[in-house]
Structures are given as structure tokens and as C-alpha cells.
Design an enzyme around this catalytic site. Structure first.
Site, PDB file in Angstrom:
ATOM      1  N   TRP A 108      50.177  37.045  21.722  1.00 45.62           N
ATOM      2  CA  TRP A 108      51.011  36.072  21.997  1.00 45.62           C
ATOM      3  C   TRP A 108      51.328  35.718  20.487  1.00 45.62           C
ATOM      4  CZ3 TRP A 108      50.606  31.230  19.891  1.00 45.62           C
ATOM      5  CH2 TRP A 108      51.785  30.363  20.016  1.00 45.62           C
ATOM      6  N   GLU A 113      52.037  38.350  26.566  1.00 53.18           N
ATOM      7  CA  GLU A 113      52.196  36.989  26.925  1.00 53.18           C
ATOM      8  C   GLU A 113      53.612  36.511  26.437  1.00 53.18           C
ATOM      9  OE1 GLU A 113      50.298  32.388  26.459  1.00 53.18           O
ATOM     10  OE2 GLU A 113      49.429  34.226  25.624  1.00 53.18           O
ATOM     11  N   LYS A 138      56.854  33.038  26.253  1.00 57.01           N
ATOM     12  CA  LYS A 138      56.673  32.004  26.183  1.00 57.01           C
ATOM     13  C   LYS A 138      58.448  31.231  26.297  1.00 57.01           C
ATOM     14  CE  LYS A 138      54.930  27.885  23.399  1.00 57.01           C
ATOM     15  NZ  LYS A 138      53.765  27.535  22.474  1.00 57.01           N
ATOM     16  N   ASP A 164      51.465  32.468  31.398  1.00 59.40           N
ATOM     17  CA  ASP A 164      50.738  31.227  31.088  1.00 59.40           C
ATOM     18  C   ASP A 164      51.584  30.093  32.000  1.00 59.40           C
ATOM     19  OD1 ASP A 164      50.686  28.423  29.862  1.00 59.40           O
ATOM     20  OD2 ASP A 164      49.315  29.618  28.568  1.00 59.40           O
ATOM     21  N   HIS A 222      54.307  28.108  30.151  1.00 56.34           N
ATOM     22  CA  HIS A 222      55.401  28.766  29.235  1.00 56.34           C
ATOM     23  C   HIS A 222      56.629  28.855  29.939  1.00 56.34           C
ATOM     24  CE1 HIS A 222      52.421  30.497  26.164  1.00 56.34           C
ATOM     25  NE2 HIS A 222      52.209  29.035  26.244  1.00 56.34           N
ATOM     26  N   HIS A 224      47.103  32.785  32.294  1.00 57.06           N
ATOM     27  CA  HIS A 224      46.287  31.758  31.606  1.00 57.06           C
ATOM     28  C   HIS A 224      46.879  30.593  32.389  1.00 57.06           C
ATOM     29  CE1 HIS A 224      45.939  33.299  27.303  1.00 57.06           C
ATOM     30  NE2 HIS A 224      45.058  33.720  27.948  1.00 57.06           N
ATOM     31  N   ASP A 248      55.108  22.904  27.271  1.00 59.47           N
ATOM     32  CA  ASP A 248      53.500  23.573  26.937  1.00 59.47           C
ATOM     33  C   ASP A 248      52.698  22.611  26.480  1.00 59.47           C
ATOM     34  OD1 ASP A 248      51.702  25.593  27.459  1.00 59.47           O
ATOM     35  OD2 ASP A 248      52.196  26.504  25.448  1.00 59.47           O
ATOM     36  N   ASP A 268      49.389  21.979  27.354  1.00 56.96           N
ATOM     37  CA  ASP A 268      48.354  22.320  27.448  1.00 56.96           C
ATOM     38  C   ASP A 268      47.302  21.210  28.044  1.00 56.96           C
ATOM     39  OD1 ASP A 268      48.113  25.382  27.064  1.00 56.96           O
ATOM     40  OD2 ASP A 268      48.710  24.527  25.105  1.00 56.96           O
ATOM     41  N   ASP A 310      43.391  27.831  29.711  1.00 58.41           N
ATOM     42  CA  ASP A 310      44.036  27.869  28.305  1.00 58.41           C
ATOM     43  C   ASP A 310      44.611  26.546  28.241  1.00 58.41           C
ATOM     44  OD1 ASP A 310      45.252  28.069  25.673  1.00 58.41           O
ATOM     45  OD2 ASP A 310      46.830  29.597  26.288  1.00 58.41           O
TER      46      ASP A 310
END
Length: 420
Positions: A183, A224, A226, A259, A262, A286, A294, A296, A327
């Protein structure tokens, strides 16, 4: 209600709670090391600002500052979470000292810089996943694999190749497949003049990284995607379409990784899991919690986490088709509690999915009995799930809900508060 009574209630629905518990015990969930130190790592100045689309919010006391402190914190987490824990490292967590030759830059990393992590994982019977670190480094210009500067691209390609070799080492030493995730935060803050050429450079750079020899049984590189982030609000080189297309055209070399932070706020990864599994033998995830973007946040036992878990279970993902990792990184609260809460909630969602009579519900859907399907799905929400969860925790030798936060407070008082 006791577990015995809960077991009987689920049996009435045709669900064997012990089989569900046993199935979950075998599934591994990758624990991300970077929650413990705010994604700082050990290969550069620990007080440097994060760059490349990475941001951690907060400054709660007790951040891990050394490999020993981070490993201690991980052990504390492991004592409080059920299930099979796998380690997940970023390349920036290399341990470099006089005994292994001292500091080297990321394009010169070797397996020896992760020998201490192998010892740590081996002693705890854990496998280990791995991530090249394409951010927070002077060689980000600000792009990496998509940079128009060949010297920059070459540096990061060599870093990626080094990470392939390290991932192979981890897999061989620990006897478990290593998921190596590619990523980058390459993109543009404002409207770009050329969207295609950076993606062509990115594709060629990944091709070069994956030209490094490795066994696809031992190392599974993932691509990955995004949608946007800090500094790349208008254009991301490694978009969802790019990542999926690359993985589809290179199925013998890599797999796609999603993810769930994302994507645009109205998109849900739970629906994407079965869509990808219709074409890919394996995918990776993730698991995080986006709030508007994003960001997290710590994983909760919320609707989308439960839906993600349902699709993993329904599609046979626990048996190796879906590689799961956490993640997120929250520095505004106790970091150990953040780790434990997110891990337990993901396990909780998986157990909730395993206690669902999926075959019966699937039959109702196929027979167009949608009224009954809705009623059955709603009634499952009031089943005595908590008693089965507490039994699962007991069988794994960890505290049940309501019994573990006191240990977090003790660890903060005795250990974290001593870190100045």
C-alpha cells in the site's frame, strides 16, 4: 441465563454452539503492531511527524518507545483476547543494533533485522504478516512507487523486494503463510493534470517488486486500494479499480486486499467480500472503523463489523479464503485498551456470525419467503449470544466481558505510567 441454557436455545435453531466455538478457535486474526506506538516504528526519529497520508490523533501517556516495550504491550493484549493471534509488522519496525550491523535504510533491510521478532513470535506460537513501509521517509517526494523520479522509484522498488525476502524468511521460520501487503499513499491533494501515467508507473513498480523470487504458498503479496486521505483528497494512484485490476491480471502472484476504511462512506466492504470471492480464490481484509473517512477508529461491535463477519463465515472465509487483519491506531485513549477492544469485537462479530443458522436463512431467501426471513433475522438479535461469547472466552483462558478492564488499569498504573 447460563451457557447451558443458551446452548439449548441455539440448538432449537439447529446451531451447535460448541462447533461454532471450535471453528473460531482455529481462525487467525492478525494483530497490528502499530497501534502500540502510533505508527512511529524504530527505523527513524521516534518524534518525527508522520507523512504520506498517515495521521494519529492524540497523545495519551504510555506510548511504547522501544521494541521491548512494544513486545511487553503485545503480551498484555494477548492475555486479554480470545482466539488465535497472528502478528502483523511494518518494515519500519526493524530492530537494528550493533549486533546486526547497525542502521540501514529501507532499501537495504534484511531478515536479520527481524530476527528478534521471529524469536518473539516463535515463543508464542504465532505466525507473522508483513508490510513494506512506503511513508514517513525522506525518499517520499511525495510519491513513491508512482514517482516521476526514477531514483525514487528504484529506491522503493528495492524496499519492496527486500520485504519479499523478509516475508519469505518469516514464513519459513514460523511455518505459516505470510501476507505481505503493498500500500502507498501516492496521490494528489488537488486535481491532477495526468491520472494515467502515475498508474502506469505504479503498475511497473509493482511488477518489478513481484519479480523477486518467492513461493506463493509461503508469501501472499496483496494489493491494497484507497479512495482518498490526507494529502490525496483529489486523486489516489492505487484506487480500488487499479488494485482489483492488478490482482485480477496477476492472480498467480498476488491477491486483493480491502480495508473497510478505504471507500466512500456509502460503500460497504461486507457486500464486496462475496463479489470478490466469486472470482478470487483468496482475498485479504484490513478491519477498521471509518468515521467519515479513513480515520482508523477502534473496531466496534457495530452493524458493518457484524455484516463483514457474516460474509466471511457464509463464504467459507474462515477456512483460508479470507485473510483477516486489524488496522487502526488511536492515541487518544489507552492504547492497550484500544487494541483489546478492537480484537475482541472482531472475534465477537465472527462468533455471532457462526451462531447464525445460515443454511436455513439461505433457504428462505431462495424460496422468496422474505417476510419470514426478515422476522428470523430480527429475532436472532435477541438470542443469548453474550453467554456463548463468555463461554468462548473461558475456553480460551481469557476474561469475559466486564472482567478485563481492571487489568488494563493495573497495567497502566504499573507499566505505562512509568514511561516518561
Amino acid at each position: 441465563m447460563s451457557y447451558t441454557e443458551a446452548k439449548e436455545r441455539y440448538a432449537e435453531l439447529g446451531v451447535d454452539t460448541q462447533k461454532a466455538i471450535d471453528r473460531l478457535k482455529k481462525a487467525s486474526l492478525s494483530l497490528h503492531c502499530w497501534q502500540g506506538d502510533d505508527v512511529r516504528g524504530f527505523d527513524t526519529d521516534p518524534d518525527k511527524p508522520l507523512t504520506g497520508g498517515i495521521q494519529t490523533t492524540g497523545n495519551y501517556p504510555g506510548r511504547a518507545r522501544t521494541p521491548e516495550e512494544l513486545m511487553s504491550d503485545i503480551d498484555e493484549v494477548r492475555s486479554l483476547v480470545p482466539g488465535r493471534v497472528k502478528m502483523n509488522l511494518h518494515a519500519s519496525y526493524a530492530i537494528m543494533n550493533e549486533s546486526n550491523g547497525g542502521w540501514v535504510d529501507r532499501d537495504r533491510l534484511e531478515p536479520k533485522h527481524f530476527a528478534a521478532w521471529v524469536d518473539f513470535c516463535r515463543e508464542r506460537k504465532m505466525g507473522c504478516d508483513f508490510n513494506p513501509t512506503f511513508f514517513s521517509h525522506p525518499k517520499c517526494d511525495p510519491l513513491t512507487l508512482a514517482s516521476p523520479n526514477k531514483d525514487t522509484r528504484d529506491f522503493w522498488i528495492e524496499h519492496g523486494k527486500a520485504c519479499i525476502r523478509i516475508s519469505s524468511y518469516l514464513a519459513k521460520e514460523l511455518g505459516e503463510t505470510c501476507i505481505m501487503n503493498i500500500w502507498t499513499g501516492d496521490g494528489s491533494k488537488d486535481i491532477p493534470a495526468d491520472r494515467l501515467t502515475p498508474r502506469e508507473r505504479y503498475r511497473e513498480s509493482i511488477d518489478a517488486i513481484l519479480s523477486e523470487p518467492y513461493s506463493f504458498d509461503e508469501v501472499k503479496p496483496t494489493i491494497e486500494s484507497k479512495v482518498f486521505g490526507i494529502g490525496v483528497e483529489s486523486y489516489t494512484v492505487g484506487s480500488s479499480e487499479f488494485a482489483l485490476s492488478y490482482a485480477a491480471f496477476n492472480r498467480d502472484k498476488c491477491i486483493p486486499l480491502m480495508d473497510n476504511g478505504h471507500y466512500h462512506p456509502t460503500e460497504v466492504v461486507s457486500d464486496k467480500i462475496p463479489a470478490l470471492l466469486a472470482f478470487f480464490p483468496e482475498i485479504a481484509l484490513h478491519i477498521t472503523r471509518p468515521v467519515r473517512w479513513d480515520s482508523d477508529h477502534v473496531v466496534l461491535f457495530d452493524d458493518e463489523t457484524r455484516e463483514i463477519a457474516k460474509e466471511i463465515v457464509r463464504c467459507g472465509g474462515l477456512e483460508g479464503r479470507v485473510h483477516m487483519a486489524l488496522d487502526y491506531f488511536d492515541a487518544s485513549i489507552n492504547r492497550i485498551s484500544a487494541w483489546v477492544t478492537g480484537f475482541r469485537n472482531t472475534e465477537k462479530a465472527l462468533l455471532y456470525a457462526l451462531l447464525t443458522p445460515n443454511d436455513d436463512l439461505r433457504r428462505l431467501q431462495d424460496e422468496s419467503r422474505f417476510t419470514e426471513l426478515m422476522v428470523r433475522q430480527e429475532e436472532l438479535k435477541t438470542m443469548p449470544f453474550g453467554d456463548v461469547w463468555n463461554e468462548y472466552c473461558s475456553q480460551c483462558g481469557v476474561p469475559a466481558d466486564g472482567q478485563w478492564f481492571g487489568e488494563i488499569e493495573r497495567y497502566e498504573k504499573d507499566v505505562l505510567s512509568q514511561r516518561k
